[in-house]
Enzyme design. Structure first.
Site, PDB file in Angstrom:
ATOM      1  N   VAL A   1      10.452  -8.034  91.880  1.00  0.00           N
ATOM      2  CA  VAL A   1      11.825  -8.344  91.460  1.00  0.00           C
ATOM      3  C   VAL A   1      12.636  -7.059  91.275  1.00  0.00           C
ATOM      4  CG1 VAL A   1      13.244  -9.535  89.755  1.00  0.00           C
ATOM      5  CG2 VAL A   1      10.991 -10.449  90.331  1.00  0.00           C
TER       6      VAL A   1
ATOM      7  N   LYS B   1       9.558 -15.216  81.636  1.00  0.00           N
ATOM      8  CA  LYS B   1       9.393 -16.534  80.968  1.00  0.00           C
ATOM      9  C   LYS B   1       8.336 -16.489  79.877  1.00  0.00           C
ATOM     10  CE  LYS B   1       6.834 -16.721  84.765  1.00  0.00           C
ATOM     11  NZ  LYS B   1       7.100 -16.542  86.160  1.00  0.00           N
TER      12      LYS B   1
ATOM     13  N   GLU C   1      18.583 -15.901  83.135  1.00  0.00           N
ATOM     14  CA  GLU C   1      18.696 -16.939  84.169  1.00  0.00           C
ATOM     15  C   GLU C   1      17.450 -17.023  85.050  1.00  0.00           C
ATOM     16  OE1 GLU C   1      21.661 -19.159  84.919  1.00  0.00           O
ATOM     17  OE2 GLU C   1      19.784 -19.963  85.629  1.00  0.00           O
TER      18      GLU C   1
ATOM     19  N   GLY D   1      13.481 -19.099  88.986  1.00  0.00           N
ATOM     20  CA  GLY D   1      13.718 -17.920  89.830  1.00  0.00           C
ATOM     21  C   GLY D   1      15.159 -17.807  90.281  1.00  0.00           C
TER      22      GLY D   1
ATOM     23  N   GLY E   1      -0.265 -15.527  99.783  1.00  0.00           N
ATOM     24  CA  GLY E   1       0.325 -14.751  98.687  1.00  0.00           C
ATOM     25  C   GLY E   1       1.110 -15.601  97.700  1.00  0.00           C
TER      26      GLY E   1
ATOM     27  N   GLU F   1      -2.168 -16.413  92.975  1.00  0.00           N
ATOM     28  CA  GLU F   1      -2.925 -15.224  92.583  1.00  0.00           C
ATOM     29  C   GLU F   1      -4.405 -15.457  92.869  1.00  0.00           C
ATOM     30  OE1 GLU F   1      -1.545 -12.594  90.780  1.00  0.00           O
ATOM     31  OE2 GLU F   1       0.459 -13.486  90.696  1.00  0.00           O
TER      32      GLU F   1
ATOM     33  N   LYS G   1       7.946 -22.395  81.167  1.00  0.00           N
ATOM     34  CA  LYS G   1       9.296 -22.737  81.638  1.00  0.00           C
ATOM     35  C   LYS G   1       9.796 -24.011  80.957  1.00  0.00           C
ATOM     36  CE  LYS G   1       8.507 -20.448  86.046  1.00  0.00           C
ATOM     37  NZ  LYS G   1       7.983 -20.640  87.407  1.00  0.00           N
TER      38      LYS G   1
HETATM   39  N1  LIG Z   1       7.958 -12.371  91.408  1.00  0.00           N
HETATM   40  C1  LIG Z   1       8.652 -13.501  91.274  1.00  0.00           C
HETATM   41  O1  LIG Z   1       8.829 -14.260  92.214  1.00  0.00           O
HETATM   42  C2  LIG Z   1       9.249 -13.854  89.937  1.00  0.00           C
HETATM   43  C3  LIG Z   1      10.018 -15.021  89.793  1.00  0.00           C
HETATM   44  C4  LIG Z   1      10.603 -15.342  88.571  1.00  0.00           C
HETATM   45  C5  LIG Z   1      10.375 -14.486  87.495  1.00  0.00           C
HETATM   46  N2  LIG Z   1       9.605 -13.382  87.653  1.00  0.00           N
HETATM   47  C6  LIG Z   1       9.369 -12.521  86.490  1.00  0.00           C
HETATM   48  O2  LIG Z   1       9.874 -11.212  86.761  1.00  0.00           O
HETATM   49  C7  LIG Z   1       9.069 -10.246  86.091  1.00  0.00           C
HETATM   50  C8  LIG Z   1       8.577  -9.216  87.105  1.00  0.00           C
HETATM   51  O3  LIG Z   1       7.799  -9.859  88.097  1.00  0.00           O
HETATM   52  P1  LIG Z   1       7.325  -9.084  89.409  1.00  0.00           P
HETATM   53  O4  LIG Z   1       6.756 -10.117  90.324  1.00  0.00           O
HETATM   54  O5  LIG Z   1       8.394  -8.182  89.908  1.00  0.00           O
HETATM   55  O6  LIG Z   1       6.129  -8.182  88.803  1.00  0.00           O
HETATM   56  P2  LIG Z   1       5.372  -6.970  89.528  1.00  0.00           P
HETATM   57  O7  LIG Z   1       5.596  -6.995  90.993  1.00  0.00           O
HETATM   58  O8  LIG Z   1       3.990  -6.974  88.985  1.00  0.00           O
HETATM   59  O9  LIG Z   1       6.148  -5.692  88.942  1.00  0.00           O
HETATM   60  C9  LIG Z   1       6.015  -5.252  87.633  1.00  0.00           C
HETATM   61  C10 LIG Z   1       6.610  -3.847  87.533  1.00  0.00           C
HETATM   62  O10 LIG Z   1       6.555  -3.427  86.177  1.00  0.00           O
HETATM   63  C11 LIG Z   1       6.050  -2.101  86.125  1.00  0.00           C
HETATM   64  N3  LIG Z   1       5.369  -1.909  84.850  1.00  0.00           N
HETATM   65  C12 LIG Z   1       4.278  -2.569  84.363  1.00  0.00           C
HETATM   66  N4  LIG Z   1       3.975  -2.103  83.152  1.00  0.00           N
HETATM   67  C13 LIG Z   1       4.864  -1.143  82.862  1.00  0.00           C
HETATM   68  C14 LIG Z   1       5.076  -0.270  81.764  1.00  0.00           C
HETATM   69  N5  LIG Z   1       4.271  -0.321  80.705  1.00  0.00           N
HETATM   70  N6  LIG Z   1       6.114   0.598  81.818  1.00  0.00           N
HETATM   71  C15 LIG Z   1       6.922   0.649  82.889  1.00  0.00           C
HETATM   72  N7  LIG Z   1       6.778  -0.156  83.972  1.00  0.00           N
HETATM   73  C16 LIG Z   1       5.765  -1.013  83.949  1.00  0.00           C
HETATM   74  C17 LIG Z   1       5.110  -1.977  87.300  1.00  0.00           C
HETATM   75  O11 LIG Z   1       4.973  -0.621  87.631  1.00  0.00           O
HETATM   76  P3  LIG Z   1       4.021  -0.136  88.849  1.00  0.00           P
HETATM   77  O12 LIG Z   1       4.693  -0.658  90.090  1.00  0.00           O
HETATM   78  O13 LIG Z   1       4.046   1.334  88.782  1.00  0.00           O
HETATM   79  O14 LIG Z   1       2.687  -0.775  88.607  1.00  0.00           O
HETATM   80  C18 LIG Z   1       5.870  -2.787  88.352  1.00  0.00           C
HETATM   81  O15 LIG Z   1       6.803  -1.976  89.012  1.00  0.00           O
HETATM   82  C19 LIG Z   1       7.961 -11.055  85.382  1.00  0.00           C
HETATM   83  O16 LIG Z   1       8.352 -11.326  84.060  1.00  0.00           O
HETATM   84  C20 LIG Z   1       7.897 -12.343  86.175  1.00  0.00           C
HETATM   85  O17 LIG Z   1       7.411 -13.437  85.406  1.00  0.00           O
HETATM   86  C21 LIG Z   1       9.038 -13.046  88.835  1.00  0.00           C
END
Ligand SMILES: NC(=O)c1ccc[n+]([C@@H]2O[C@H](COP(=O)([O-])OP(=O)(O)OC[C@H]3O[C@@H](n4cnc5c(N)ncnc54)[C@H](OP(=O)(O)O)[C@@H]3O)[C@@H](O)[C@H]2O)c1
Length: 427
Positions: free
Chosen positions: A16, A107, A131, A136, A189, A192, A207
Site C-alpha cells: 500500500v 483494520k 477509509e 480496501g 498471492g 498467505e 472489519k
Molecule cells: N495490501 C492490501 O491489499 C491491503 C488492503 C487493505 C488494507 N491494508 C492494510 O494496509 C496496511 C499495510 O499493508 P501492506 O500490504 O502494504 O503491508 P506490507 O506490504 O507488509 O508493508 C508493510 C510496510 O511496513 C514497514 N514496516 C513494518 N514494520 C515497521 C516498523 N517498525 N517501522 C517502519 N516500517 C515498518 C515494512 O518495511 P519493510 O518493507 O522494510 O519490511 C513495509 O514497508 C495494513 O494495515 C493492512 O491491513 C492492506
C-alpha cells in the site's frame, strides 16, 4: 495556488505504501488544481532502507526512524501503512499528540484499540481517517458516516474478505475442493502461506467490528464479533446450495434488533438473485439496508496496493484540506455497544442429514424440529437405503433453538449423520 505544500510522512512502504507514494507523485497536479493544495511525500519510514521499493524517492526521504518521522517538523500529515498493533499504535498516538492528522489502513489496529486512538484524536482536535481499513479501495466508510448520517440503518452485510470469496467462487464455479481452491489462492498471492486470518474469519471479523461501530454509532471491538470460517464448507454444500437456488458466501453481518447489536461473521447461503451473490472472485461488496434509503450496495476491489492506496489518498486529501482550513472531522466518543449474543440471533437454516431409510424416520425428525419450535419451510428427500438423505430449509429461528434441535437430532436413532448446517441469509 498560494499555499505551501502539504508534507506527508508515510509509515511503511510495502504494497500500500509504495502504491501511495506513486499515486501522490502522479496525482499531485490534479489534486492541486482541485483543492489548491499540493501533496508532497516528505519522509517514508521502513524497516530496511536497502530493499528495492519500485518507486521514485528523492535522496534522504527514506528512513528507518519511524518515531523521528512522526515528530519531524517537516511532516504535516502522517499515513500509517505498516499494519499490526505495535508500533503502529504508539506511532499514531505520537503523531496525534503532536497535532498531526493521521490516515491509516489498519483494520486490526482500529478493531482492537480504535477507541483509544479516536479519543486521542478528539482531544488533540485532529483527523484520524481510515477509509481503506474496510473494503480496501471501496469508498464506503465516508458514505456511511456522512451521506447516511441521518439514516436509520437496519442491517449491513458485507463480503469483506477477497481471499475467502475467491476460494468460494472457485469451489462454486470449478467444483474444486476447499483445499485445492486454497492452494490456488496461495499460488496467486491472494492467500498467505498461513491463511488462518482469512479462512477462519479473523480479518472479516475485524472489519465487521469497524462497520458495526460506524453504521450504528456504538463501539464494537474484534472480540465482540461471533466468528465462523469457511474451512468446513464442502463441494457438496455448494452443490446443494446451487440446486436450491443459493450461493455460499462468507458474510460479515451487523444488525440492530430491539436496541441490541448482533455482529457476526460466518458462511451463509445467499439467494442467487441477491446482489451479494453476484460478487465473484476476490471482489468485495457491502450491502446496506436502511429505513428510508432502502437497499444500497458498494462494490469493488477490497484489497491490492493501488485500490487501497486510492482510498488512503482520498483520506489524505480530506485531511490536508481540513488541516488547511483549521478544522477536523470527528466520529466522537462511541459508547460501548449493547451486544446481542449469538444464541438470540435469528436466521433461517439449511440442514442436510444422512438418515436410515425406514418407516417413521421423517416423523421422528420432524418431531425434533417441532419440539424446539423450529418450523420447516421446505424439505427434500433423496436416495434410498444407506444413501437416504433429508435436506431441510427452516423458517427464521433462534440460534439457541437450532443448536438444541441439532443436539437432539444427533442422538436420534433415525439419523446417521448431520452432514452440514448453514445459515440462509437474504431471502
Ligand atoms: N495490501 C492490501 O491489499 C491491503 C488492503 C487493505 C488494507 N491494508 C492494510 O494496509 C496496511 C499495510 O499493508 P501492506 O500490504 O502494504 O503491508 P506490507 O506490504 O507488509 O508493508 C508493510 C510496510 O511496513 C514497514 N514496516 C513494518 N514494520 C515497521 C516498523 N517498525 N517501522 C517502519 N516500517 C515498518 C515494512 O518495511 P519493510 O518493507 O522494510 O519490511 C513495509 O514497508 C495494513 O494495515 C493492512 O491491513 C492492506
Amino acid at each position: 495556488m498560494t499555499s505551501a505544500p502539504v508534507r506527508v510522512g508515510v509509515l511503511g512502504c510495502g504494497n500500500v505504501g509504495a502504491a501511495l507514494v506513486e499515486l501522490v507523485r502522479t496525482r499531485a497536479d490534479d489534486i492541486a488544481a482541485r483543492t489548491g493544495l499540493r501533496l508532497e511525500v516528505a519522509r517514508v519510514a521502513v524497516r530496511s532502507t536497502t530493499k528495492e521499493r519500485g518507486v521514485e524517492l528523492a535522496p534522504g526521504v527514506l528512513t528507518h526512524d519511524a518515531a523521528g518521522l512522526v515528530n519531524d517538523p517537516d511532516v504535516d500529515v502522517v499515513v500509517e501503512v505498516i499494519g499490526g498493533i505495535e508500533p503502529a499504535r504508539e506511532l499514531i498516538l505520537a503523531a496525534i499528540k503532536s497535532g498531526k492528522p493521521v490516515v491509516t489502513a489498519n483494520k486490526e489496529l482500529l478493531a482492537n484499540v480504535g477507541a483509544e486512538l479516536f479519543a486521542a484524536a478528539e482531544t488533540a482536535g485532529v483527523d484520524l481517517l481510515f477509509e481503506a481499513a474496510v473494503g480496501g479501495g471501496i469508498p464506503f466508510i465516508r458514505p456511511l458516516r456522512e451521506s447516511l448520517a441521518g439514516e436509520e440503518i437496519r442491517r449491513v452485510m458485507g463480503i469483506v474478505n477477497g481471499t475467502t470469496n475467491y476460494i468460494l467462487t472457485r469451489m462454486t464455479e470449478a467444483g474444486v475442493s476447499y483445499a485445492d481452491a486454497l492452494a490456488e489462492a496461495q499460488s496467486l498471492g491472494y492467500a498467505e502461506r498461513d491463511p488462518t486470518a482469512d479462512v477462519e474469519g479473523f480479518d472479516a471479523g475485524a472489519k465487521a467490528a469497524i462497520i458495526a461501530s460506524i453504521a450504528f454509532g456504538s463501539r464494537v471491538v474484534a472480540g465482540d464479533v461471533y466468528r465462523e470460517g469457511i474451512a468446513g464448507i464442502t463441494p457438496a454444500d455448494i452443490a446443494y446450495a446451487a440446486k436450491m437456488g443459493y450461493v455460499v458466501k462468507l458474510l460479515a453481518i451487523a444488525e440492530r434488533h430491539d436496541g441490541a447489536l448482533g455482529v457476526r461473521v460466518h458462511p451463509a447461503m445467499v439467494p442467487a438473485s441477491h446482489p451479494l451473490a453476484s460478487v465473484r472472485d476476490s471482489f468485495n461488496a457491502v450491502f446496506v439496508e436502511g429505513d428510508a434509503v432502502g437497499e444500497l450496495m458498494f462494490y469493488g476491489r477490497g484489497a491490492g496496493g493501488f485500490p487501497t492506496a486510492s482510498a488512503v489518498l482520498g483520506d489524505l486529501v480530506d485531511a490536508a484540506v481540513n488541516l488547511h482550513k483549521g478544522s477536523h472531522g470527528s466520529i466522537g466518543t462511541l459508547a460501548k455497544a449493547v451486544l446481542r449474543p449469538i444464541d438470540e440471533v435469528e436466521s433461517a437454516y439449511y440442514l442436510n442429514l444422512d438418515v436410515f431409510d425406514r418407516p417413521g424416520v421423517l416423523a421422528s425428525v420432524a418431531g425434533v424440529f417441532g419440539r424446539h419450535d423450529v418450523s420447516i419451510r421446505s424439505m427434500e428427500q433423496e436416495g434410498l437405503g444407506g444413501e437416504a438423505r433429508l435436506v431441510f430449509i427452516t423458517h427464521r429461528a433462534r440460534e439457541a433453538a437450532v443448536q438444541a434441535t441439532l443436539r437432539d437430532l444427533h442422538h436420534l436413532d433415525a439419523v446417521d449423520r448431520i452432514t452440514s448446517v448453514l445459515r440462509v441469509i437474504g431471502d
